[in-house]
Scaffold this motif. Structure first.
Motif, PDB file in Angstrom:
ATOM      1  N   ASP A 238      51.418  41.956  40.008  1.00  0.00           N
ATOM      2  CA  ASP A 238      50.909  43.317  39.805  1.00  0.00           C
ATOM      3  C   ASP A 238      49.462  43.188  39.344  1.00  0.00           C
ATOM      4  OD1 ASP A 238      50.268  45.873  39.073  1.00  0.00           O
ATOM      5  OD2 ASP A 238      51.973  46.171  37.714  1.00  0.00           O
ATOM      6  N   PHE A 239      48.507  43.591  40.187  1.00  0.00           N
ATOM      7  CA  PHE A 239      47.095  43.419  39.890  1.00  0.00           C
ATOM      8  C   PHE A 239      46.504  44.528  39.020  1.00  0.00           C
ATOM      9  CE2 PHE A 239      47.186  40.542  43.634  1.00  0.00           C
ATOM     10  CZ  PHE A 239      46.663  39.420  43.004  1.00  0.00           C
ATOM     11  N   GLY A 240      47.295  45.429  38.509  1.00  0.00           N
ATOM     12  CA  GLY A 240      46.797  46.403  37.543  1.00  0.00           C
ATOM     13  C   GLY A 240      46.133  47.612  38.168  1.00  0.00           C
ATOM     14  N   ARG A 241      45.655  48.478  37.285  1.00  0.00           N
ATOM     15  CA  ARG A 241      45.140  49.773  37.748  1.00  0.00           C
ATOM     16  C   ARG A 241      43.858  49.655  38.570  1.00  0.00           C
ATOM     17  NH1 ARG A 241      44.543  49.581  32.208  1.00  0.00           N
ATOM     18  NH2 ARG A 241      42.407  49.534  31.392  1.00  0.00           N
ATOM     19  N   ASN A 242      43.060  48.613  38.371  1.00  0.00           N
ATOM     20  CA  ASN A 242      41.825  48.452  39.147  1.00  0.00           C
ATOM     21  C   ASN A 242      41.980  47.455  40.287  1.00  0.00           C
ATOM     22  OD1 ASN A 242      40.379  50.261  37.532  1.00  0.00           O
ATOM     23  ND2 ASN A 242      39.937  48.682  36.024  1.00  0.00           N
ATOM     24  N   GLY A 243      43.165  46.879  40.415  1.00  0.00           N
ATOM     25  CA  GLY A 243      43.445  46.007  41.560  1.00  0.00           C
ATOM     26  C   GLY A 243      42.755  44.654  41.499  1.00  0.00           C
ATOM     27  N   PRO A 254      48.049  26.152  51.697  1.00  0.00           N
ATOM     28  CA  PRO A 254      49.060  27.185  51.924  1.00  0.00           C
ATOM     29  C   PRO A 254      48.887  28.356  50.962  1.00  0.00           C
ATOM     30  CG  PRO A 254      50.063  25.000  51.887  1.00  0.00           C
ATOM     31  CD  PRO A 254      48.650  24.825  51.425  1.00  0.00           C
ATOM     32  N   VAL A 255      49.157  29.562  51.443  1.00  0.00           N
ATOM     33  CA  VAL A 255      49.004  30.782  50.641  1.00  0.00           C
ATOM     34  C   VAL A 255      50.260  31.630  50.785  1.00  0.00           C
ATOM     35  CG1 VAL A 255      47.564  32.777  50.143  1.00  0.00           C
ATOM     36  CG2 VAL A 255      46.539  30.736  51.159  1.00  0.00           C
ATOM     37  N   ARG A 256      50.747  32.160  49.667  1.00  0.00           N
ATOM     38  CA  ARG A 256      51.920  33.036  49.705  1.00  0.00           C
ATOM     39  C   ARG A 256      51.643  34.266  48.836  1.00  0.00           C
ATOM     40  NH1 ARG A 256      53.750  27.932  49.435  1.00  0.00           N
ATOM     41  NH2 ARG A 256      53.886  27.964  47.166  1.00  0.00           N
ATOM     42  N   PHE A 257      51.611  35.433  49.494  1.00  0.00           N
ATOM     43  CA  PHE A 257      51.518  36.705  48.784  1.00  0.00           C
ATOM     44  C   PHE A 257      52.854  37.453  48.804  1.00  0.00           C
ATOM     45  CE2 PHE A 257      47.012  35.983  49.081  1.00  0.00           C
ATOM     46  CZ  PHE A 257      46.481  36.677  48.002  1.00  0.00           C
ATOM     47  N   GLY A 258      53.666  37.203  49.787  1.00  0.00           N
ATOM     48  CA  GLY A 258      54.958  37.860  49.871  1.00  0.00           C
ATOM     49  C   GLY A 258      54.850  39.316  50.295  1.00  0.00           C
ATOM     50  N   GLU A 259      55.991  40.019  50.247  1.00  0.00           N
ATOM     51  CA  GLU A 259      56.067  41.390  50.717  1.00  0.00           C
ATOM     52  C   GLU A 259      55.858  42.414  49.601  1.00  0.00           C
ATOM     53  OE1 GLU A 259      56.375  42.313  53.879  1.00  0.00           O
ATOM     54  OE2 GLU A 259      56.316  40.194  54.469  1.00  0.00           O
ATOM     55  N   HIS A 260      55.789  41.986  48.355  1.00  0.00           N
ATOM     56  CA  HIS A 260      55.759  42.938  47.242  1.00  0.00           C
ATOM     57  C   HIS A 260      54.442  42.906  46.459  1.00  0.00           C
ATOM     58  CE1 HIS A 260      60.023  43.551  47.952  1.00  0.00           C
ATOM     59  NE2 HIS A 260      60.202  42.245  47.881  1.00  0.00           N
ATOM     60  N   THR A 261      53.463  42.200  46.953  1.00  0.00           N
ATOM     61  CA  THR A 261      52.167  42.132  46.287  1.00  0.00           C
ATOM     62  C   THR A 261      51.138  42.915  47.084  1.00  0.00           C
ATOM     63  OG1 THR A 261      52.627  39.949  45.345  1.00  0.00           O
ATOM     64  CG2 THR A 261      50.336  40.620  45.449  1.00  0.00           C
ATOM     65  N   THR A 262      50.487  43.850  46.420  1.00  0.00           N
ATOM     66  CA  THR A 262      49.401  44.613  47.033  1.00  0.00           C
ATOM     67  C   THR A 262      48.080  44.043  46.556  1.00  0.00           C
ATOM     68  OG1 THR A 262      50.750  46.606  47.108  1.00  0.00           O
ATOM     69  CG2 THR A 262      48.362  46.887  47.279  1.00  0.00           C
ATOM     70  N   ALA A 263      47.259  43.559  47.476  1.00  0.00           N
ATOM     71  CA  ALA A 263      45.999  42.917  47.105  1.00  0.00           C
ATOM     72  C   ALA A 263      44.888  43.363  48.041  1.00  0.00           C
ATOM     73  CB  ALA A 263      46.139  41.399  47.156  1.00  0.00           C
ATOM     74  N   ASN A 264      43.661  43.268  47.544  1.00  0.00           N
ATOM     75  CA  ASN A 264      42.483  43.587  48.344  1.00  0.00           C
ATOM     76  C   ASN A 264      41.819  42.271  48.754  1.00  0.00           C
ATOM     77  OD1 ASN A 264      40.181  44.540  49.513  1.00  0.00           O
ATOM     78  ND2 ASN A 264      39.273  45.325  47.630  1.00  0.00           N
ATOM     79  N   LEU A 265      42.018  41.849  50.000  1.00  0.00           N
ATOM     80  CA  LEU A 265      41.505  40.576  50.495  1.00  0.00           C
ATOM     81  C   LEU A 265      40.252  40.737  51.340  1.00  0.00           C
ATOM     82  CD1 LEU A 265      44.891  38.883  51.493  1.00  0.00           C
ATOM     83  CD2 LEU A 265      43.600  38.632  49.368  1.00  0.00           C
ATOM     84  N   PRO A 280      51.279  42.900  52.878  1.00  0.00           N
ATOM     85  CA  PRO A 280      51.430  43.889  53.956  1.00  0.00           C
ATOM     86  C   PRO A 280      50.096  44.567  54.264  1.00  0.00           C
ATOM     87  CG  PRO A 280      53.201  44.113  52.345  1.00  0.00           C
ATOM     88  CD  PRO A 280      52.222  43.140  51.765  1.00  0.00           C
ATOM     89  N   GLY A 281      49.790  44.692  55.542  1.00  0.00           N
ATOM     90  CA  GLY A 281      48.560  45.360  55.956  1.00  0.00           C
ATOM     91  C   GLY A 281      47.383  44.431  56.146  1.00  0.00           C
ATOM     92  N   TRP A 282      47.573  43.112  55.996  1.00  0.00           N
ATOM     93  CA  TRP A 282      46.469  42.160  56.150  1.00  0.00           C
ATOM     94  C   TRP A 282      46.857  41.076  57.152  1.00  0.00           C
ATOM     95  CZ3 TRP A 282      41.731  42.834  53.954  1.00  0.00           C
ATOM     96  CH2 TRP A 282      41.640  43.811  52.951  1.00  0.00           C
ATOM     97  N   GLU A 300      44.598  47.290  61.683  1.00  0.00           N
ATOM     98  CA  GLU A 300      43.991  48.573  62.057  1.00  0.00           C
ATOM     99  C   GLU A 300      44.926  49.762  61.859  1.00  0.00           C
ATOM    100  OE1 GLU A 300      42.474  48.270  65.963  1.00  0.00           O
ATOM    101  OE2 GLU A 300      40.947  46.787  65.463  1.00  0.00           O
ATOM    102  N   THR A 301      46.215  49.541  62.035  1.00  0.00           N
ATOM    103  CA  THR A 301      47.154  50.654  61.904  1.00  0.00           C
ATOM    104  C   THR A 301      47.565  50.899  60.460  1.00  0.00           C
ATOM    105  OG1 THR A 301      49.003  49.119  62.283  1.00  0.00           O
ATOM    106  CG2 THR A 301      48.096  50.287  64.191  1.00  0.00           C
ATOM    107  N   GLY A 302      47.207  49.994  59.557  1.00  0.00           N
ATOM    108  CA  GLY A 302      47.621  50.140  58.161  1.00  0.00           C
ATOM    109  C   GLY A 302      46.686  51.034  57.396  1.00  0.00           C
ATOM    110  N   GLY A 303      47.134  51.465  56.226  1.00  0.00           N
ATOM    111  CA  GLY A 303      46.315  52.306  55.355  1.00  0.00           C
ATOM    112  C   GLY A 303      45.279  51.477  54.632  1.00  0.00           C
ATOM    113  N   SER A 304      44.269  52.121  54.172  1.00  0.00           N
ATOM    114  CA  SER A 304      43.199  51.452  53.422  1.00  0.00           C
ATOM    115  C   SER A 304      43.710  50.977  52.098  1.00  0.00           C
ATOM    116  CB  SER A 304      42.022  52.404  53.225  1.00  0.00           C
ATOM    117  OG  SER A 304      41.048  51.785  52.410  1.00  0.00           O
TER     118      SER A 304
END
Length: 308
Positions: A238-243, A254-265, A280-282, A300-304
């Motif tokens: 959980d990256f917090g309120r400011n992400g 190797p990199v693992r973010f999984g399906e439950h982490t929202t990140a700005n890459l 998801p979305g990246w 492209e089809t994902g949300g910002s």
């Protein structure tokens, strides 16, 4: 000798005041006997009124004396508390200074002793925790050689921080802590299941495993221009309120973010190859300039997911 006169009353002055008060009391008693000692009814009435007034005056004086005594007692207690506070602050300053000096010692064992001394100080004195964490982070940010001894010192510092940032270790948890590891070179960085108010890893280099699996950040996590040379695990973070921010970050292993982490890459890069799982979305798209690298972009089809 000093010419300053003491404000305390001298014994001679006290004796003179006592004699004066005794004479006044004797004169008052003599006057009352001469004026009200005739035995007439009006004299007795006046004497009773005088007794009542005297009782009121004496009671008021007693109350005033009690108030002064309470004030004096409170003043003494406050003075004692202040002296205890000053003594504690001096002791903390001395212990902090001694431990800080040990961090610069040429012997790794002495440096380790300094680290654990700072840990004990932070555990016992909550107001000093963030300051001591800042010192430990500053040590990790310093350049170092690749000797086995120094590696053990740095791993010990990381373990100290990780232990006290895990909320499941209730007796040892330090809440509301900020970590500044910008530019640090961090071997085997295991900060899983931690709760951190904010993390600054801008320009940090993670030379081996870097795992933040299951961690929570209160405000932000900054990985701008960070470099992950080996495994990077961000599952269930959980990256917090400011992400999060990963602009300019480079993932080489190797990199693992999984399906439950929202990140700005946005702006991050990764080496091409298998073993990479993005949020998801990246997705990774091969870089035009270097086929060995790929840019992280939003689908492209994902949300910002926010600006970088």
């Amino acid at each position: 000798m000093s010419n300053t006169r003491s404000a305390a009353l001298r014994p001679r002055t006290i004796a003179m005041w006592a004699v004066g008060l005794l004479l006044v009391a004797t004169a008052a008693a003599t006057t009352m006997l001469s004026l009200l000692g005739g035995g007439r009814p009006e004299d007795r009435a006046r004497l009773d009124a005088l007794r009542t007034a005297s009782s009121l005056v004496i009671g008021t004086g007693g109350g005033a004396a009690l108030l002064l005594a309470a004030r004096r007692q409170r003043s003494n207690e406050l003075d004692l508390q202040q002296r205890d506070h000053d003594a504690t602050e001096r002791r903390i300053t001395e212990l902090y200074g001694q431990a800080a000096e040990q961090l610069g010692h040429e012997s790794a064992a002495v440096r380790l002793a300094g680290m654990y001394a700072l840990e004990r100080l932070a555990a016992d004195h909550r107001p000093q925790r963030q300051t001591i964490v800042n010192v430990l982070c500053a040590y990790l940010r310093m350049p170092f050689d690749d000797s086995a001894e120094e590696r053990q010192v740095r791993l010990a510092v990381q373990r100290i921080l990780q232990l006290h940032l895990r909320p499941d270790v209730e007796d040892a948890f330090w809440g509301d802590i900020d970590l500044d590891l910008s530019g640090a070179r961090l071997p085997w960085f295991n900060f899983s299941r931690c709760r951190i108010r904010s993390l600054n890893c801008r320009g940090a280099v993670f030379t081996e495993l870097a795992t933040f699996r299951g961690s929570e950040f209160g405000s932000k996590a900054d990985f701008v221009e960070a470099c992950f040379l080996d495994d990077a695990d961000f599952r269930n973070v959980d990256f917090g309120r400011n992400g999060s921010r990963f602009r300019g970050a480079r993932f080489e292993g190797p990199v693992r973010f999984g399906e439950h982490t929202t990140a700005n890459l946005a702006g991050a890069m990764t080496r091409t190859g298998a073993g990479r799982n993005w949020p998801p979305g990246w997705e990774a798209r091969e870089s035009e300039g270097d086929p060995a690298w790929a840019d992280l972009r939003q689908v492209e089809t994902g949300g910002s997911l926010g600006a970088s």
